[in-house]
Design a protein around this motif. Sequence first.
Motif, PDB file in Angstrom:
ATOM      1  N   LEU A   1       0.835  -1.202   0.000  1.00 25.11           N
ATOM      2  CA  LEU A   1       0.000   0.000   0.000  1.00 25.11           C
ATOM      3  C   LEU A   1       0.872   1.255   0.000  1.00 25.11           C
ATOM      4  CD1 LEU A   1      -2.838   1.251   0.175  1.00 25.11           C
ATOM      5  CD2 LEU A   1      -2.673   1.081   2.662  1.00 25.11           C
ATOM      6  N   ALA A   2       1.892   1.269   0.863  1.00 29.09           N
ATOM      7  CA  ALA A   2       2.791   2.428   0.925  1.00 29.09           C
ATOM      8  C   ALA A   2       3.533   2.610  -0.398  1.00 29.09           C
ATOM      9  CB  ALA A   2       3.792   2.256   2.067  1.00 29.09           C
ATOM     10  N   GLU A   3       3.966   1.505  -1.009  1.00 31.86           N
ATOM     11  CA  GLU A   3       4.701   1.601  -2.275  1.00 31.86           C
ATOM     12  C   GLU A   3       3.820   2.170  -3.387  1.00 31.86           C
ATOM     13  OE1 GLU A   3       7.921  -2.066  -1.748  1.00 31.86           O
ATOM     14  OE2 GLU A   3       6.018  -2.432  -2.781  1.00 31.86           O
ATOM     15  N   ASP A   4       2.589   1.651  -3.491  1.00 32.35           N
ATOM     16  CA  ASP A   4       1.700   2.102  -4.565  1.00 32.35           C
ATOM     17  C   ASP A   4       1.266   3.546  -4.383  1.00 32.35           C
ATOM     18  OD1 ASP A   4       1.917  -0.324  -5.696  1.00 32.35           O
ATOM     19  OD2 ASP A   4      -0.188  -0.899  -5.556  1.00 32.35           O
ATOM     20  N   VAL A   5       1.009   3.922  -3.127  1.00 32.82           N
ATOM     21  CA  VAL A   5       0.448   5.258  -2.870  1.00 32.82           C
ATOM     22  C   VAL A   5       1.535   6.327  -2.807  1.00 32.82           C
ATOM     23  CG1 VAL A   5      -0.839   6.649  -1.187  1.00 32.82           C
ATOM     24  CG2 VAL A   5      -1.573   4.322  -1.712  1.00 32.82           C
ATOM     25  N   VAL A   6       2.640   6.030  -2.133  1.00 37.27           N
ATOM     26  CA  VAL A   6       3.650   7.062  -1.881  1.00 37.27           C
ATOM     27  C   VAL A   6       4.855   6.934  -2.810  1.00 37.27           C
ATOM     28  CG1 VAL A   6       5.139   8.115  -0.136  1.00 37.27           C
ATOM     29  CG2 VAL A   6       2.919   7.145   0.524  1.00 37.27           C
ATOM     30  N   THR A   7       5.395   5.716  -2.925  1.00 31.29           N
ATOM     31  CA  THR A   7       6.646   5.565  -3.688  1.00 31.29           C
ATOM     32  C   THR A   7       6.391   5.641  -5.185  1.00 31.29           C
ATOM     33  OG1 THR A   7       7.363   4.081  -1.909  1.00 31.29           O
ATOM     34  CG2 THR A   7       8.729   4.169  -3.882  1.00 31.29           C
ATOM     35  N   PHE A   8       5.502   4.790  -5.701  1.00 29.13           N
ATOM     36  CA  PHE A   8       5.285   4.735  -7.148  1.00 29.13           C
ATOM     37  C   PHE A   8       4.105   5.586  -7.607  1.00 29.13           C
ATOM     38  CE2 PHE A   8       7.018   0.400  -6.066  1.00 29.13           C
ATOM     39  CZ  PHE A   8       8.315   0.697  -6.455  1.00 29.13           C
ATOM     40  N   GLN A   9       3.227   5.937  -6.701  1.00 36.93           N
ATOM     41  CA  GLN A   9       2.073   6.813  -6.996  1.00 36.93           C
ATOM     42  C   GLN A   9       1.299   6.320  -8.219  1.00 36.93           C
ATOM     43  OE1 GLN A   9       3.389  10.904  -7.094  1.00 36.93           O
ATOM     44  NE2 GLN A   9       4.108  10.811  -4.998  1.00 36.93           N
TER      45      GLN A   9
ATOM     46  N   PRO B   1      -4.911   7.673  -9.208  1.00 35.25           N
ATOM     47  CA  PRO B   1      -5.258   9.070  -9.483  1.00 35.25           C
ATOM     48  C   PRO B   1      -4.979   9.985  -8.284  1.00 35.25           C
ATOM     49  CG  PRO B   1      -7.034   7.603 -10.167  1.00 35.25           C
ATOM     50  CD  PRO B   1      -6.056   6.766  -9.431  1.00 35.25           C
ATOM     51  N   THR B   2      -4.790  11.256  -8.600  1.00 35.48           N
ATOM     52  CA  THR B   2      -4.344  12.213  -7.582  1.00 35.48           C
ATOM     53  C   THR B   2      -5.257  12.266  -6.365  1.00 35.48           C
ATOM     54  OG1 THR B   2      -3.470  13.524  -9.398  1.00 35.48           O
ATOM     55  CG2 THR B   2      -3.587  14.595  -7.262  1.00 35.48           C
ATOM     56  N   GLN B   3      -6.562  12.365  -6.601  1.00 31.95           N
ATOM     57  CA  GLN B   3      -7.460  12.531  -5.453  1.00 31.95           C
ATOM     58  C   GLN B   3      -7.476  11.283  -4.575  1.00 31.95           C
ATOM     59  OE1 GLN B   3     -11.483  14.074  -6.156  1.00 31.95           O
ATOM     60  NE2 GLN B   3     -12.175  12.990  -4.327  1.00 31.95           N
ATOM     61  N   ARG B   4      -7.502  10.101  -5.212  1.00 27.57           N
ATOM     62  CA  ARG B   4      -7.469   8.877  -4.412  1.00 27.57           C
ATOM     63  C   ARG B   4      -6.162   8.777  -3.626  1.00 27.57           C
ATOM     64  NH1 ARG B   4     -10.164   7.302  -1.966  1.00 27.57           N
ATOM     65  NH2 ARG B   4      -9.585   5.113  -1.801  1.00 27.57           N
ATOM     66  N   ARG B   5      -5.091   9.123  -4.304  1.00 33.83           N
ATOM     67  CA  ARG B   5      -3.780   9.063  -3.628  1.00 33.83           C
ATOM     68  C   ARG B   5      -3.744  10.004  -2.431  1.00 33.83           C
ATOM     69  NH1 ARG B   5       0.662  12.010  -4.239  1.00 33.83           N
ATOM     70  NH2 ARG B   5      -0.036  13.003  -6.162  1.00 33.83           N
ATOM     71  N   ARG B   6      -4.291  11.195  -2.640  1.00 33.18           N
ATOM     72  CA  ARG B   6      -4.303  12.185  -1.551  1.00 33.18           C
ATOM     73  C   ARG B   6      -5.156  11.695  -0.386  1.00 33.18           C
ATOM     74  NH1 ARG B   6      -6.478  16.646  -4.094  1.00 33.18           N
ATOM     75  NH2 ARG B   6      -4.506  17.022  -5.176  1.00 33.18           N
ATOM     76  N   ASP B   7      -6.330  11.150  -0.707  1.00 35.34           N
ATOM     77  CA  ASP B   7      -7.219  10.638   0.351  1.00 35.34           C
ATOM     78  C   ASP B   7      -6.529   9.548   1.176  1.00 35.34           C
ATOM     79  OD1 ASP B   7      -9.184  12.307  -0.469  1.00 35.34           O
ATOM     80  OD2 ASP B   7     -10.452  10.783  -1.417  1.00 35.34           O
ATOM     81  N   ILE B   8      -5.935   8.594   0.456  1.00 35.30           N
ATOM     82  CA  ILE B   8      -5.323   7.458   1.163  1.00 35.30           C
ATOM     83  C   ILE B   8      -4.098   7.911   1.961  1.00 35.30           C
ATOM     84  CG2 ILE B   8      -4.156   5.233   0.830  1.00 35.30           C
ATOM     85  CD1 ILE B   8      -6.002   4.813  -1.627  1.00 35.30           C
ATOM     86  N   GLN B   9      -3.271   8.758   1.320  1.00 41.41           N
ATOM     87  CA  GLN B   9      -2.052   9.174   2.018  1.00 41.41           C
ATOM     88  C   GLN B   9      -2.379   9.990   3.268  1.00 41.41           C
ATOM     89  OE1 GLN B   9       1.017  10.661  -0.538  1.00 41.41           O
ATOM     90  NE2 GLN B   9       2.334  11.290   1.135  1.00 41.41           N
ATOM     91  N   GLN B  10      -3.381  10.849   3.144  1.00 44.99           N
ATOM     92  CA  GLN B  10      -3.740  11.665   4.314  1.00 44.99           C
ATOM     93  C   GLN B  10      -4.329  10.792   5.422  1.00 44.99           C
ATOM     94  OE1 GLN B  10      -6.214  14.801   2.737  1.00 44.99           O
ATOM     95  NE2 GLN B  10      -4.463  16.073   2.208  1.00 44.99           N
TER      96      GLN B  10
END
Length: 1204
Positions: free
Chosen positions: A160-168, A171-180
Amino acid sequence: MEMEQVNALCEELVKAVTVMMDPSSTQRYRLEALKFCEEFKEKCPICVPCGLRLAEITQIAVVRHFGLQILEHVVKFRWNSMSRLEKVYLKNSVMELMANGTLSILEEENHIKDVLSRIVVEMIKREWPQHWPDMLMELDTLSRQGETQRELVMFILLRLAEDVVTFQTLPTQRRRDIQQTLTQNMERIFSFLLLTLQENVNKYQQVKADASKEVEAKANCRVSIAALNTLAGYIDWVTLNHIVAENCKLLETLCLLLNEQELQLGAAECLLIAVSRKGKLDDRKPLMILFGDVAMHYILSAAQTADGGGLVEKHYLFLKRLCQVLCALGNLLSALLGLDANIQTPGNFGKYLESFLAFTTHPSQFLRSSTHMTWGALFRHEILSRDPSLLAIIPKYLRASMTNLVKMGFPSKTDSPSCEYSRFDFDSDEDFNAFFNSSRAQQGEVLRWVCRLDPKTSFQMAAEWLKYQLSAPIDTGPVNLCPTAGTGEGGLCSIFSSSYAQWEAMTFFLESVINQMFRTIDKEEVPVNEGIELLQMVLNFEMKDPLILSCVLTNVSALFPFVTYKPEFLPHVFSKLFSSVTFETVGESKAPRTRAVRNVRRHACSSINKMCRDYPDLVLPNFDMLYSHVKQLLSNELLLTQMEKSALMEALVLISNQFKNYERQKLFLEELMAPMVNIWLSEEMCRVLTDVDAFIAYVGADLKSCDPAAEDPCGANRARITFCVHSILGVLRRTSWPSDLEEARTGGFLVGYTPSGNPIFRNPCTEQILRLLDNLLALVRTHNTLYTPEILAKMAEPFTKVLDILESEKTTILGLPQPLLEVNEHPVYRTTLERMQRFFGILYENCYHILGKAGPSMQQDFYTVEGLSTQLLGSAFVNLNNIPDFRLKSMLRVFVKPLVLFCPPEHYETLIAPILGPLFTYCHMRLSQKWHVIIQRSALCGEDEIAEDNPESQEMLEEQLVRMLTREVMDLITTCCVSKKTADHSAVPAVDGEDEEMMATEVTPSPVAELTDLGKCLMKHEDICTALLITAFSSLTWKDTLSCQRATTQLCWPLLKQVMSGTLLADAVTWLFTSVLKGLQMHGQHDGCMASLVHLAFQIYEMLRPRYLEIRAIMEQIPEIHKESLDQFDCKLLNPSLQKVADKRRKEHFKRLIAGCIGKPLGEQFRKEVHIKNLPTLFKKPKPMLETEVLDSEGGGLATIFEP
């Protein structure tokens, strides 16, 4: 009914998977099975039950893996069309599989665990946190079931961390929601990870010694490793507070684990990531706890234990990580110290340095090299460089460097402890050699910093080493039968000999130290007596081994600055150098000389040149002695090669510049050049240079026999031509006027001023050189004519290949690995063909170097030669059709570019325009044809086939040469039209041989490049203007990214802007705009090119759309363009009153319009798109009008899909 269908389908799928994975299956059956499986995943409506059936624990691993792949495919590509109940069912089924559907942690296959975790992460990416708020709680509950589930949860959190933060990868909004949301829950997640790690480590440590509990110990160890890997995925980006929470509990745990053999590598990885973090320095202060006694003790004891048992792969990897940790700690200390008064040099800094030095003295070349950058940071740090601990370790560091500079440890050898480690780190001796040379350059930089801090100790140790080498016996080593090794035959050293390795290392050390010492200490503190004593010892040292003698000559050059304090030693120095100029090994005739002997002689000539260049005032009093010695050497035709003769002439010319008297220098140059001038202007030479047939006969290219053992009857003839051309170039590049304006005026060099006020100088060699110009141009014309097929036919075999590219140049162009080391015992050229090939290559290059140097050296005297443009067009530019790419490229770089750069503006119309017009037109025609062939070839057989068949294929070589020629042409056009370099006609021409390098240096243009005066002049000529525009815009569609980038950012817009004020034909506008879009199709996969091409297309469309409706028609042909969106864009563009949108927004709108023609990388062209829908935003209050859009289609409002 459905169950029967599922069973039947599963049977078919199991058969298909078995066929695919069976090595004995034929390709046809395997492809049919693959097609069946792929079609099933794409089209079958009952994928989920089939996937779950195949994933059952009773199936074999490959079948289970395929079943899970089906479920992953469903989540990735069908999720958006599934009902809420289907989603819940699939999610619950997957969680059940994780809970009860896997084998134990030690039995389960890793690829099964990986795909299971991927499925869960894909669901999280689509539904968490809005529709699955209890996800973390569910994972927590799952992890309590046992080690198997705990490890799977670790895999999920890491992925989860790799997909969301490392490799991104979402989509931007989903990434922002999950990361936050991850950030909000990070304290909980981190506590969970740390607790998992500690619990499992404790259990592991309790039972690992108990043989009856081996399985339990392994399971706990496996979970601990997974926890460390997961921590590594988070440490890099979470807030540092989490890393240093609870009084740095995490760091403490990691330090403890460094001594736990199974877990130490993962712990070191985590520590390295933590210490290497970027960010605010203030935030990183707590990490200094690692300099504490406890942490340092664990780090050092772990290093000692790992290194204790010799080379074990696992331990060696750990040592590498630990070394990186120490490097990162040193860099952290360098960054933080001096930031504020609270941070002091750690009390155990000395202990840290000792342990760091242990890595610098380790047998592994890789570990040694890893420490260089950090040593450099410490030695140049403002505060640390004054620390007593660091100063005290300098002698030890210097001793370590003396060992490390010796080139030992080749993987193929066994003569050093380093060899074993090198076999682990390097694939071949060539790899090792390249790495070692790079590492030694870094070490030289560190040595110079050390010498700044303690010049006396550095000099003392260099002197000791030199004295030792002068007294040590020469050890040539065993005779090595390896054909590439350079054997120590005849009692001479090879490049692998121990003595040569020691001499080479000592020479590098001495050179680094002495150069820096003279820059660092005051004049009165220079140890003159010691330096002169060393110089005397070196001068008195007699050596007949060419490799060692070459090192001796470098030492003479390094110690030469001491002669400035005792000029009476100058004759002794020159005596040593001149004896080396004529160096021969015992019993060696003039030819063929070995490469090592040739290098010694060239080295001596180069050293004389360097002394005359750098210390002309010191050498001037000895000019007569030097001149008589050189004349004596030149009088014997067989004693020196032509290159050696011209090198010694250059040394005299350099000293003559110190006469600072035009007439005296001119007379001297006439006298010096007289023998060469007599040869060059003789009737025979004039006939040979102007008549192609006579030239071929004169150089011996029509002779049938070319036995390498036989005497070469025409060798002396080629030598005469070579001598003349070398001498002309040497005199031209080395003669100059005084840099001081007053000295130039007094000496008679100044003849006036330009209208702009710049001084005009005359060069003392001008008259002589201009006398020789006609024959030089005749030689250039003859040389170019040699390439015509009918003339080539007159050459005898094998001399038909003398004009081909050298093998050594081919390997360089193709980027193939060079042979490790030259075979020093063999002749430089073994056959007459090789000698002839080299003769033609050097001759061609040097002729164009002379023409290129003529402008900057002779200035107005050259540019005002009567009919110069006609003469040049009739010589340098004849028969271009048959000139190969590698020759044309060289001509553009060394001749045309400087000719243009240094030309005074008053000669643009009469000289530059008549040459560049036809040249640019021809270059475009030639490049267009060649790129057309290349692109067609790629389209027919695919790039990969060409590259993989044969890396040295002729096609690859041709393509690379076309690419290099293209870059040269684009560079020339840029220099002419928009380069920001301005030729300073008053500048003294470079006399140190570095002028070509200076020419090649690119100057980054300003964001808005404007045309130069020459550019504006050229654009006034319709034929040149057309050629420039067509070449610049065509280059966007050629398969060379660098040329495209240069044309897009520097050339296209300034050239187009210049002609926009006039009348542009609609067809021309259409072609220009289409070229940019084709460029996007070709290069859109490269972000840099894509951005600049989009910007250029946007500029052209905005500027020309109001005047040319045809551009709109081009836009409409773009695939997938939205006409309504284009209408909207045009409406705003054509109605300035409506245009209130910011420039950035308009550009983004335009980019969306042309997205259909932007090329994609090959890996993405056929990839199925994954669509992840945005969920209702968490962190902004939704606008009222959007409320209806976020209602669930089957449920009510924001009700969660996944209920616990």
